[in-house]
Design a protein around this motif. Structure first.
Motif, PDB file in Angstrom:
ATOM      1  N   ASN A  42       0.842  -1.191   0.000  1.00 39.72           N
ATOM      2  CA  ASN A  42       0.000   0.000   0.000  1.00 39.72           C
ATOM      3  C   ASN A  42       0.878   1.243   0.000  1.00 39.72           C
ATOM      4  N   ASP A  43       0.255   2.348  -0.305  1.00 39.90           N
ATOM      5  CA  ASP A  43       0.960   3.627  -0.358  1.00 39.90           C
ATOM      6  C   ASP A  43      -0.065   4.721  -0.125  1.00 39.90           C
ATOM      7  N   HIS A  44       0.199   5.562   0.840  1.00 45.59           N
ATOM      8  CA  HIS A  44      -0.727   6.649   1.173  1.00 45.59           C
ATOM      9  C   HIS A  44      -2.142   6.113   1.379  1.00 45.59           C
ATOM     10  N   THR A  45      -2.237   5.093   2.212  1.00 45.33           N
ATOM     11  CA  THR A  45      -3.544   4.499   2.492  1.00 45.33           C
ATOM     12  C   THR A  45      -4.112   5.060   3.791  1.00 45.33           C
ATOM     13  N   LEU A  46      -5.416   5.124   3.857  1.00 44.60           N
ATOM     14  CA  LEU A  46      -6.114   5.630   5.028  1.00 44.60           C
ATOM     15  C   LEU A  46      -6.082   4.586   6.142  1.00 44.60           C
ATOM     16  N   VAL A  47      -5.729   5.026   7.343  1.00 45.96           N
ATOM     17  CA  VAL A  47      -5.716   4.168   8.521  1.00 45.96           C
ATOM     18  C   VAL A  47      -6.664   4.787   9.541  1.00 45.96           C
ATOM     19  N   THR A  48      -7.550   3.958  10.091  1.00 46.08           N
ATOM     20  CA  THR A  48      -8.503   4.425  11.105  1.00 46.08           C
ATOM     21  C   THR A  48      -8.199   3.738  12.427  1.00 46.08           C
ATOM     22  N   GLU A  49      -8.017   4.545  13.467  1.00 45.41           N
ATOM     23  CA  GLU A  49      -7.748   4.033  14.812  1.00 45.41           C
ATOM     24  C   GLU A  49      -9.064   3.694  15.506  1.00 45.41           C
ATOM     25  N   SER A  50      -8.980   2.953  16.595  1.00 43.07           N
ATOM     26  CA  SER A  50     -10.180   2.523  17.317  1.00 43.07           C
ATOM     27  C   SER A  50     -10.995   3.696  17.854  1.00 43.07           C
TER      28      SER A  50
END
Length: 176
Positions: A42-50
């Motif tokens: 992946n590259d510049h992917t969105l990550v969502t925390e809890s």
């Protein structure tokens, strides 16, 4: 267990031992997949925390997950070399919704010169007590820290010289 299709995009979900969702990577391209192994990028992917906070990864990364290893390896491709972030966690499962694993807090950061730092030992100890990690899990994780560090020293798997070049080239072929 289902096997993701090579060339498809999947989500990656990490959970904590108590079952709550810890973190979601929105999109990872599957480069190789079989019953034991998933290699993605992946590259510049969105990550969502809890807690709902989000952030975007800053560089291309090659991700290595295995059904028999209690760690996964994220190889981050930066201008000054390859950095590795290794999560101690359960072997993955894939259920068509996402690739999933339990994050057991301990992490190893490996630098381009193959020196490394063990991280989050305090967090591990706190969660081990408060979430009641079974003793067998504690032993498995400690054995897998040792195995992971042997891989680093031996330049095995994702730490080998050609691994990142091979899989990053494959990733770029999907982007063109």
């Amino acid at each position: 267990m289902a096997i993701p299709k090579e060339g498809s995009n999947i989500q990656i979900h990490s959970y904590k031992h108590d079952g709550h969702l810890h973190r979601v990577w929105e999109e990872t391209k599957v480069l190789k997949a079989n019953r034991q192994l998933v290699i993605g990028a992946n590259d510049h992917t969105l990550v969502t925390e809890s807690d709902g906070r989000t952030w975007i990864t800053r560089e291309p990364a090659i991700c290595y997950f295995h059904t028999e290893l209690w760690f996964n390896i994220i190889s981050m491709i930066r201008d000054d070399g390859i950095y590795y972030y290794c999560n101690l966690g359960s072997p993955f499962v894939y259920d068509k919704e996402a690739l999933k694993y339990i994050d057991y807090d301990l992490d190893v950061k490996v630098y381009p010169d193959m020196t490394y730092t063990l991280l989050d030992e305090d967090e591990y100890e706190y969660n081990r007590l408060h979430m009641g990690y079974p003793e067998v899990i504690d032993h498995i994780l400690k054995r897998n820290v040792d195995k992971l560090l042997r891989w680093v020293r031996q330049r095995k798997g994702p730490f080998s010289a050609d691994f990142i070049d091979t899989w990053y080239d494959r990733y770029l072929s999907y982007r063109s």
